[in-house]
Design a protein around this motif. Structure first.
Motif, mmCIF file in Angstrom:
data_model
loop_
_atom_site.group_PDB
_atom_site.id
_atom_site.type_symbol
_atom_site.label_atom_id
_atom_site.label_comp_id
_atom_site.label_asym_id
_atom_site.label_seq_id
_atom_site.Cartn_x
_atom_site.Cartn_y
_atom_site.Cartn_z
ATOM 1 N N THR A 12 89.593 19.556 1.461
ATOM 2 C CA THR A 12 90.393 20.320 2.417
ATOM 3 C C THR A 12 89.996 20.066 3.872
ATOM 4 O OG1 THR A 12 88.855 22.161 2.147
ATOM 5 C CG2 THR A 12 90.843 22.193 0.778
ATOM 6 N N LEU A 13 88.853 19.433 4.104
ATOM 7 C CA LEU A 13 88.320 19.337 5.461
ATOM 8 C C LEU A 13 89.272 18.707 6.475
ATOM 9 C CD1 LEU A 13 84.604 18.401 4.642
ATOM 10 C CD2 LEU A 13 85.470 20.590 5.517
ATOM 11 N N PRO A 14 90.027 17.656 6.137
ATOM 12 C CA PRO A 14 90.875 17.038 7.159
ATOM 13 C C PRO A 14 92.303 17.577 7.194
ATOM 14 C CG PRO A 14 90.837 15.629 5.241
ATOM 15 C CD PRO A 14 89.993 16.844 4.907
ATOM 16 N N LEU A 15 92.635 18.524 6.317
ATOM 17 C CA LEU A 15 94.048 18.863 6.135
ATOM 18 C C LEU A 15 94.674 19.534 7.360
ATOM 19 C CD1 LEU A 15 94.040 20.078 2.420
ATOM 20 C CD2 LEU A 15 94.689 17.844 3.336
ATOM 21 N N ARG A 16 93.941 20.384 8.047
ATOM 22 C CA ARG A 16 94.523 21.079 9.200
ATOM 23 C C ARG A 16 94.874 20.101 10.306
ATOM 24 N NH1 ARG A 16 97.719 24.332 9.467
ATOM 25 N NH2 ARG A 16 96.562 26.027 8.508
ATOM 26 N N GLU A 17 94.011 19.132 10.554
ATOM 27 C CA GLU A 17 94.311 18.167 11.605
ATOM 28 C C GLU A 17 95.379 17.170 11.159
ATOM 29 O OE1 GLU A 17 93.275 18.491 14.664
ATOM 30 O OE2 GLU A 17 92.282 20.311 13.940
ATOM 31 N N ALA A 18 95.370 16.835 9.882
ATOM 32 C CA ALA A 18 96.365 15.886 9.381
ATOM 33 C C ALA A 18 97.761 16.494 9.350
ATOM 34 C CB ALA A 18 95.974 15.404 7.982
ATOM 35 N N PHE A 19 97.832 17.789 9.039
ATOM 36 C CA PHE A 19 99.128 18.471 8.925
ATOM 37 C C PHE A 19 99.070 19.790 9.703
ATOM 38 C CE2 PHE A 19 98.545 16.100 4.876
ATOM 39 C CZ PHE A 19 99.564 15.169 5.036
ATOM 40 N N PRO A 20 99.071 19.735 11.017
ATOM 41 C CA PRO A 20 98.846 20.932 11.835
ATOM 42 C C PRO A 20 99.904 22.016 11.665
ATOM 43 C CG PRO A 20 99.567 19.088 13.194
ATOM 44 C CD PRO A 20 99.252 18.530 11.854
ATOM 45 N N ASN A 21 101.090 21.660 11.224
ATOM 46 C CA ASN A 21 102.160 22.655 11.121
ATOM 47 C C ASN A 21 102.369 23.181 9.703
ATOM 48 O OD1 ASN A 21 102.843 22.374 13.901
ATOM 49 N ND2 ASN A 21 103.926 20.464 13.418
ATOM 50 N N ALA A 22 101.587 22.684 8.762
ATOM 51 C CA ALA A 22 101.753 23.103 7.373
ATOM 52 C C ALA A 22 101.054 24.434 7.118
ATOM 53 C CB ALA A 22 101.197 22.040 6.429
ATOM 54 N N ARG A 23 101.583 25.173 6.169
ATOM 55 C CA ARG A 23 100.880 26.350 5.655
ATOM 56 C C ARG A 23 99.882 25.857 4.618
ATOM 57 N NH1 ARG A 23 103.093 30.429 1.145
ATOM 58 N NH2 ARG A 23 101.360 31.927 1.104
ATOM 59 N N ILE A 24 98.613 26.175 4.816
ATOM 60 C CA ILE A 24 97.565 25.710 3.912
ATOM 61 C C ILE A 24 97.054 26.879 3.084
ATOM 62 C CG2 ILE A 24 95.287 24.656 3.728
ATOM 63 C CD1 ILE A 24 95.863 23.145 6.290
ATOM 64 N N ILE A 25 97.093 26.709 1.768
ATOM 65 C CA ILE A 25 96.587 27.712 0.822
ATOM 66 C C ILE A 25 95.357 27.128 0.154
ATOM 67 C CG2 ILE A 25 97.078 29.087 -1.224
ATOM 68 C CD1 ILE A 25 100.076 28.772 -0.549
ATOM 69 N N THR A 26 94.228 27.766 0.332
ATOM 70 C CA THR A 26 92.972 27.310 -0.262
ATOM 71 C C THR A 26 92.733 28.007 -1.587
ATOM 72 O OG1 THR A 26 91.939 26.807 1.867
ATOM 73 C CG2 THR A 26 90.471 27.236 0.024
ATOM 74 N N TYR A 27 92.514 27.210 -2.630
ATOM 75 C CA TYR A 27 92.193 27.769 -3.943
ATOM 76 C C TYR A 27 90.713 28.143 -3.956
ATOM 77 C CZ TYR A 27 92.001 28.312 -9.017
ATOM 78 O OH TYR A 27 91.839 28.814 -10.293
ATOM 79 N N CYS A 28 90.434 29.426 -4.111
ATOM 80 C CA CYS A 28 89.073 29.969 -3.989
ATOM 81 C C CYS A 28 88.535 30.293 -5.385
ATOM 82 C CB CYS A 28 89.089 31.218 -3.114
ATOM 83 S SG CYS A 28 89.732 30.949 -1.449
ATOM 84 N N GLU A 29 87.788 29.375 -5.938
ATOM 85 C CA GLU A 29 87.322 29.552 -7.315
ATOM 86 C C GLU A 29 86.001 30.298 -7.400
ATOM 87 O OE1 GLU A 29 87.498 26.927 -11.342
ATOM 88 O OE2 GLU A 29 86.924 25.884 -9.513
ATOM 89 N N PHE A 30 85.064 29.996 -6.482
ATOM 90 C CA PHE A 30 83.733 30.601 -6.586
ATOM 91 C C PHE A 30 82.976 30.346 -5.300
ATOM 92 C CE2 PHE A 30 79.255 30.680 -8.083
ATOM 93 C CZ PHE A 30 79.255 31.928 -8.701
ATOM 94 N N TYR A 31 82.206 31.353 -4.876
ATOM 95 C CA TYR A 31 81.375 31.248 -3.677
ATOM 96 C C TYR A 31 79.918 31.347 -4.098
ATOM 97 C CZ TYR A 31 79.932 31.978 1.184
ATOM 98 O OH TYR A 31 79.358 31.846 2.430
ATOM 99 N N TYR A 32 79.131 30.347 -3.729
ATOM 100 C CA TYR A 32 77.734 30.318 -4.154
ATOM 101 C C TYR A 32 76.912 31.396 -3.451
ATOM 102 C CZ TYR A 32 78.855 25.694 -6.007
ATOM 103 O OH TYR A 32 79.416 24.649 -6.695
ATOM 104 N N ARG A 33 76.101 32.066 -4.228
ATOM 105 C CA ARG A 33 75.163 33.061 -3.675
ATOM 106 C C ARG A 33 73.827 32.934 -4.381
ATOM 107 N NH1 ARG A 33 77.431 36.727 -0.295
ATOM 108 N NH2 ARG A 33 79.707 36.956 -0.344
ATOM 109 N N ALA A 34 72.771 33.156 -3.622
ATOM 110 C CA ALA A 34 71.424 33.039 -4.179
ATOM 111 C C ALA A 34 70.998 34.286 -4.939
ATOM 112 C CB ALA A 34 70.418 32.742 -3.061
ATOM 113 N N GLN A 35 71.733 35.376 -4.778
ATOM 114 C CA GLN A 35 71.405 36.624 -5.457
ATOM 115 C C GLN A 35 72.680 37.261 -5.992
ATOM 116 O OE1 GLN A 35 68.278 37.614 -5.904
ATOM 117 N NE2 GLN A 35 67.374 36.017 -4.596
#
Length: 401
Positions: free
Chosen positions: A101-124
Motif C-alpha cells: 500500500t505504500l505507493p498507492l496514495r501518490e500513484a493514485f491521488p484521487n482514488a478512494r483507498i480502503i486498507t484491509y486491516c487484518e492484525f496489528y502487532y503488539r508486544a503485550q
C-alpha cells in the motif's frame, strides 16, 4: 467505475467481492498480485516479482521495512503499467501487510483507498508472550515487533477507510485509528460447505469414516503452536483412553504460517507427535496433510467434534466453515472466539486445559444427540452472519459507496 485490488496472494480474502464487482455493469476490476497469484474471470491481474534481496547490512529493526519498500517499488511499476493501459481506479482495496500500500496514495491521488486491516502487532496482550512454554520476548525483540507496524500505520493514515473482518481484529489497532475501520466479514460459501449426514471420508489407510463413527477433527493451514497444535496433541492420550473407538483426523501442512519456526531440522508436527507417540494408538490418528477442498469439507461433515484452538490472533476461515458444516465445535476460550462462539453455538475451554478439553470432547462423543442443537445453531449462525449472500452485498455497498 474502475476498482483495483492489491494483494500479493490475490484473490485471497477478496475473491468473492472481486467476482461480484466484476459482474456489475459499468465496473472494471483489476488486481495487482505477486507472480503465481491466481486468475479470476473478468479480472485483469498485473503481476510483479521482488528481485532477490540481501538486507544483511540493514539495521535489524528496519529489515522488514526495507523489504516492504522494495515490494512497494514493484507495486508502483505494476500500477504504472495499469495506468498506461487506461485503467484509472476510482477505488482501491489493498492489504497493508507487505508494504504493497505504500505507493498507492501518490500513484493514485484521487482514488478512494480502503486498507484491509487484518492484525496489528503488539508486544503485550495478544499472541506475543501468550504461551509460557516459549521464551518471552526481550526488550530488543519487542521493539522490533512494534516496528513491524510501520507500513500498516502509514497505510491506514493515508487511506480513506479501513476494513476489518471481525470486531476483535479491529480492536487490535490503536484506539485513535479504530474509528476509521469498518467491520465486514468476507463470508464463506455456505452453499458448498453444508451439513451432510450421509457424507463419507476415505482415509489414507483405506478405511472410510462416516457420521456413524466417532470422529474428532482438527484443521489448521499449518500444524503449529499459534493454532494450538501442541495443546491438541497433548489432549490425545487422555481423550483416546476415554473414547477407545475415536478416530482422530488432522488436516494441515507441517510448515509455519505464523510465529517462530521449529528448531532446525524439525517440524512442529513431528515434535509434538513424538512427544505423545508412546501414549496413543497411532492407528487411530490420521494425518491427512494439506488436502483438496472437497476432502476438507467431507472431514467437517463426518466430524463428531471439531476442535479449534488459537492464540489471540486472526480468526480462521476454517472455524466459520466448521460452523457452516454444522459441526459441534470445541474451541479455545480466547478473544477471537468470543465474537462467534457462545454456549448456544459451541463449547469453550481454556486454551491450555488439556484435561478439560479431553473430557469435554469425550462427553460430546458419548452424547452426540444431546449436542444436535449446537449443530443446528452453528449452521444458522453461518447462514445468518457469514454466508456470501449476507456478507458480499454489504461489502459491495461499502466499496462502491
Amino acid at each position: 467505475m474502475d476498482i483495483l485490488f492489491v494483494h500479493n496472494n490475490f484473490p485471497a480474502q477478496f475473491k468473492h467481492l472481486a467476482v461480484a464487482l466484476s459482474l456489475y455493469p459499468g465496473v472494471r476490476v483489476a488486481a495487482i498480485g505477486a507472480v503465481g497469484s491466481s486468475k479470476l474471470e473478468r479480472v485483469k491481474v498485473e503481476r510483479y516479482a521482488v528481485p532477490p534481496t540481501e538486507v544483511g547490512d540493514t539495521h535489524p529493526y528496519a529489515r522488514r521495512f526495507d523489504l516492504e519498500c522494495r515490494r512497494a517499488e514493484q507495486i508502483l511499476y505494476a500500477a504504472t503499467s495499469l495506468t498506461r493501459q487506461g485503467f484509472a481506479p476510482n477505488t482501491i482495496v489493498a492489504h497493508c501487510g507487505w508494504g504493497e500500500t505504500l505507493p498507492l496514495r501518490e500513484a493514485f491521488p484521487n482514488a478512494r483507498i480502503i486498507t484491509y486491516c487484518e492484525f496489528y502487532y503488539r508486544a503485550q496482550g495478544l499472541d506475543v508472550n501468550f504461551d509460557a512454554e516459549f521464551p518471552n520476548m526481550g526488550l530488543d525483540a519487542r521493539v522490533g515487533l512494534q516496528l513491524k507496524n510501520a507500513a500498516t500505520l502509514i497505510s491506514l493514515v493515508e487511506s480513506d477507510d479501513g476494513l476489518a473482518p471481525t470486531v476483535w481484529q479491529k480492536s487490535t489497532y490503536p484506539t485513535e485509528l479504530q474509528s476509521k475501520i469498518s467491520v465486514f466479514h468476507e463470508g464463506v460459501d455456505t452453499g458448498i460447505v453444508t451439513p451432510n449426514a450421509t457424507a463419507t471420508l476415505k482415509l489414507p489407510n483405506g478405511r472410510t469414516l462416516s457420521r456413524n463413527d466417532e470422529v474428532v477433527t482438527f484443521v489448521a493451514r499449518n500444524l503449529e503452536p499459534m493454532r494450538g497444535y501442541h495443546v491438541f496433541m497433548r489432549t490425545l492420550p487422555q481423550l483416546m483412553a476415554l473414547r477407545p473407538n475415536a478416530q482422530i483426523v488432522i488436516i494441515g501442512d507441517d510448515k509455519v504460517s505464523y510465529g517462530a519456526a521449529a528448531p532446525s531440522g524439525k517440524s512442529w508436527k513431528s515434535i509434538y507427535l513424538d512427544e505423545v507417540a508412546e501414549k496413543i494408538d497411532r492407528n487411530r490418528v490420521h494425518f491427512l496433510g494439506p488436502v483438496p477442498h472437497n476432502t476438507y469439507i467431507s472431514a467437517l461433515q463426518v466430524s463428531s467434534a471439531h476442535i479449534y484452538l488459537t492464540y489471540p490472533f486472526v480468526l480462521s476461515w476454517s472455524l466459520i466453515e466448521a460452523l457452516s458444516a454444522g459441526c459441534v465445535t470445541v474451541c479455545s476460550d480466547t478473544g477471537p472466539l468470543h465474537e462467534v462462539i457462545d454456549s448456544e453455538i459451541g463449547l469453550l475451554v481454556p486454551f491450555f486445559d488439556t484435561e478439560g478439553l479431553a473430557h469435554r470432547v469425550a462427553h460430546v462423543l458419548g452424547h452426540q444427540r444431546s449436542y444436535d442443537h449446537l449443530r443446528r445453531a452453528a449452521r444458522a449462525l453461518a447462514l445468518g452472519k457469514f454466508s456470501l449472500e449476507r456478507c458480499v452485498p454489504d461489502l459491495v455497498d461499502f466499496v462502491t459507496k
